[in-house]
Design a protein around this motif. Structure first.
Motif, PDB file in Angstrom:
ATOM      1  N   TRP A 135      -4.703 -38.578  34.685  1.00 47.58           N
ATOM      2  CA  TRP A 135      -4.681 -39.581  33.721  1.00 47.58           C
ATOM      3  C   TRP A 135      -3.404 -39.867  32.972  1.00 47.58           C
ATOM      4  CZ3 TRP A 135      -8.286 -43.767  32.358  1.00 47.58           C
ATOM      5  CH2 TRP A 135      -9.275 -44.176  33.175  1.00 47.58           C
TER       6      TRP A 135
ATOM      7  N   HIS B  58      -0.875 -42.860  32.920  1.00 43.83           N
ATOM      8  CA  HIS B  58      -0.956 -43.488  31.459  1.00 43.83           C
ATOM      9  C   HIS B  58       0.488 -43.846  31.239  1.00 43.83           C
ATOM     10  CE1 HIS B  58      -2.684 -43.910  27.059  1.00 43.83           C
ATOM     11  NE2 HIS B  58      -2.073 -44.979  27.569  1.00 43.83           N
TER      12      HIS B  58
ATOM     13  N   THR C 105     -18.634 -48.426  28.023  1.00 38.19           N
ATOM     14  CA  THR C 105     -17.239 -48.168  28.490  1.00 38.19           C
ATOM     15  C   THR C 105     -17.314 -46.772  28.594  1.00 38.19           C
ATOM     16  OG1 THR C 105     -16.552 -50.192  27.423  1.00 38.19           O
ATOM     17  CG2 THR C 105     -14.962 -48.518  27.792  1.00 38.19           C
ATOM     18  N   SER C 106     -16.257 -46.253  29.487  1.00 36.07           N
ATOM     19  CA  SER C 106     -16.127 -44.829  29.595  1.00 36.07           C
ATOM     20  C   SER C 106     -14.900 -44.490  28.701  1.00 36.07           C
ATOM     21  CB  SER C 106     -15.569 -44.519  31.027  1.00 36.07           C
ATOM     22  OG  SER C 106     -14.155 -45.005  30.907  1.00 36.07           O
TER      23      SER C 106
ATOM     24  N   ASP D 100     -11.305 -45.413  29.442  1.00 39.86           N
ATOM     25  CA  ASP D 100     -11.131 -46.532  29.118  1.00 39.86           C
ATOM     26  C   ASP D 100     -10.923 -46.968  27.951  1.00 39.86           C
ATOM     27  OD1 ASP D 100     -11.051 -46.902  31.870  1.00 39.86           O
ATOM     28  OD2 ASP D 100     -12.924 -47.977  32.228  1.00 39.86           O
TER      29      ASP D 100
ATOM     30  N   ILE E 241      -6.137 -51.845  31.467  1.00 40.82           N
ATOM     31  CA  ILE E 241      -6.962 -50.942  32.237  1.00 40.82           C
ATOM     32  C   ILE E 241      -6.884 -50.912  33.749  1.00 40.82           C
ATOM     33  CG2 ILE E 241      -9.265 -50.430  32.396  1.00 40.82           C
ATOM     34  CD1 ILE E 241      -9.645 -51.420  29.622  1.00 40.82           C
ATOM     35  N   GLN E 242      -6.948 -52.035  34.348  1.00 40.34           N
ATOM     36  CA  GLN E 242      -6.651 -52.036  35.567  1.00 40.34           C
ATOM     37  C   GLN E 242      -5.567 -51.352  36.240  1.00 40.34           C
ATOM     38  OE1 GLN E 242      -9.397 -52.966  37.810  1.00 40.34           O
ATOM     39  NE2 GLN E 242      -8.130 -51.743  39.283  1.00 40.34           N
TER      40      GLN E 242
ATOM     41  N   HIS F 106      -6.224 -47.757  36.116  1.00 42.83           N
ATOM     42  CA  HIS F 106      -6.983 -47.049  37.052  1.00 42.83           C
ATOM     43  C   HIS F 106      -6.250 -47.456  38.546  1.00 42.83           C
ATOM     44  CE1 HIS F 106     -11.245 -47.751  35.378  1.00 42.83           C
ATOM     45  NE2 HIS F 106     -10.286 -47.407  34.414  1.00 42.83           N
ATOM     46  N   ASP F 107      -5.621 -48.372  38.892  1.00 37.79           N
ATOM     47  CA  ASP F 107      -4.693 -48.600  40.171  1.00 37.79           C
ATOM     48  C   ASP F 107      -3.852 -47.007  40.297  1.00 37.79           C
ATOM     49  OD1 ASP F 107      -6.176 -50.713  40.752  1.00 37.79           O
ATOM     50  OD2 ASP F 107      -4.253 -52.042  40.166  1.00 37.79           O
TER      51      ASP F 107
ATOM     52  N   VAL G 261      -4.328 -44.411  38.839  1.00 41.88           N
ATOM     53  CA  VAL G 261      -5.104 -43.030  39.012  1.00 41.88           C
ATOM     54  C   VAL G 261      -5.491 -42.876  40.578  1.00 41.88           C
ATOM     55  CG1 VAL G 261      -7.000 -41.813  38.323  1.00 41.88           C
ATOM     56  CG2 VAL G 261      -5.898 -42.822  36.673  1.00 41.88           C
ATOM     57  N   ASP G 262      -5.782 -43.854  41.204  1.00 41.63           N
ATOM     58  CA  ASP G 262      -6.303 -44.029  42.374  1.00 41.63           C
ATOM     59  C   ASP G 262      -4.893 -43.704  43.317  1.00 41.63           C
ATOM     60  OD1 ASP G 262      -8.775 -44.640  41.675  1.00 41.63           O
ATOM     61  OD2 ASP G 262      -8.637 -46.950  42.236  1.00 41.63           O
TER      62      ASP G 262
ATOM     63  N   THR H 259     -17.385 -39.868  34.771  1.00 45.25           N
ATOM     64  CA  THR H 259     -15.789 -39.610  34.479  1.00 45.25           C
ATOM     65  C   THR H 259     -15.638 -38.520  33.522  1.00 45.25           C
ATOM     66  OG1 THR H 259     -15.555 -41.212  32.421  1.00 45.25           O
ATOM     67  CG2 THR H 259     -15.424 -42.197  34.378  1.00 45.25           C
TER      68      THR H 259
END
Length: 339
Positions: free
Chosen positions: A32, A36, A118-119, A122, A162-163, A166-167, A169-170, A323
């Motif tokens: 992350w 980030h 929310t996590s 996030d 945020i998306q 996430h993308d 991280v994936d 998470t």
């Protein structure tokens, strides 16, 4: 983490990232941090962007006030001069990651106190891109237009940000699964009767079922007695689990095995040991009477096919945060037994 997929600059500073997160913020996964920073500066340590606060600099794009709050030195100019510490990658990471962690922990406490869905990770991103007031002032922790002084542009910026993370991280997360365990001895099959929670729990709990005690003994025989320098750092089986009374732990039908300290996302040898143990348990699920295994945010059972990797994604069942290092079973292997 797929180290072949992360940015080259991130790979150069991976040791620093792992060291600082493990020491100062074990609940923040290193992947992350990498994602980030990529979203903020594309891993350019000299990046600078002007804003109404005078500008944001360095890997995490911190303004001067936040940088000095994090323990850094005031800038000598705007943009900062090449010798200023905000532009030095290792110095920046040592200062900025703990500062980011303050936001993460503050958001976590707020989410736990209010029950917002929310996590924490996030919410940490919301704090960074829009301010923590957007977490506390919104119904879910992620603002929509009209909440927490956030208009449509603000709300769209937050969700897109945020998306984006996430993308990334994936993209940087390696697809993992069972590893070869042919070099490890096979367990002795369980053949005894099911007599309820009647066996002694050697991990200090009240009792275990005979099948659970047998499997635990076999794990210890193959992987060794848990200890600070052992392959398995610690183990725990029976537990009341008052927050989840239907848990197999409270019936003496489950054990948890930690290959590192609780709350830490394992890496290196500890992560590999976890995969070895999880793979060995999966390989020998039938003779050990295993019902299911949870590990690294995934859950597997002998009756369920793999979906998009090892097992299928673990959701936490409405009880745990998937998470979180412990809630998502990243820091330990959970194994439940049929009887």
């Amino acid at each position: 983490m797929d180290t072949s997929a992360i940015p080259t600059a991130a790979a150069h500073h991976l040791d620093t990232i792992v060291e600082v997160t493990a020491t100062d913020c074990p609940e923040l996964p290193p992947v992350w941090v990498i994602a980030h920073v990529q979203a903020e500066s594309s891993w350019d340590p000299t990046a600078f962007s002007r804003d109404r606060n005078g500008g944001a600099a360095g890997l995490y794009q911190l303004n001067e006030a936040n940088w000095t709050t994090a323990g850094g030195s005031a800038w000598t100019s705007a943009p900062p001069a090449s010798q200023d510490d905000v532009l030095q990658p290792d110095v920046h990471l040592h200062r900025a990651i703990p500062w980011i962690c303050v936001n993460l922990r503050s958001a976590t406490a707020h989410l736990e106190a209010t029950g917002k869905p929310t996590s924490p990770l996030d919410a940490m991103l919301v704090c960074h891109i829009a301010g923590c007031g957007r977490v506390t002032g919104s119904a879910t922790g992620i603002p929509v237009a009209g909440e927490a002084s956030c208009d449509t542009t603000c709300a769209d910026l937050v969700t897109t940000y945020i998306q984006r993370v996430h993308d990334l991280v994936d993209r940087y997360t390696a697809a993992r699964g069972p590893v070869p365990v042919d070099d490890l001895p096979a367990p002795t099959p369980f053949t005894g009767p099911s007599t309820g929670c009647t066996a002694t729990d050697p991990t200090g709990g009240r009792c275990l079922t005979p099948a659970t005690r047998h499997a635990h003994d076999e794990v210890i025989r193959v992987f060794g007695t848990p200890g600070p320098t052992a392959a398995i750092r610690s183990a725990g089986c029976w537990d009341a689990h008052a927050w989840n009374p239907t848990s197999d732990h409270s019936q003496g039908r489950a054990c948890d095995y930690f290959t590192d300290a609780a709350g830490i996302f394992p890496a290196g040898r500890e992560l590999e040991t976890g995969w070895r143990l999880a793979s060995w348990l999966r390989t020998h699920a039938d003779p050990l009477k295993i019902r299911y295994i949870i590990w690294q945010g995934r859950i597997w059972s002998p009756t369920t096919a793999d979906t998009g990797g090892w097992g299928r994604p673990y959701t936490g069942g409405g009880v745990y945060d998937p998470t979180d290092a412990t809630g998502g079973h990243f820091d330990h292997i959970h194994v439940s037994f049929q009887e």
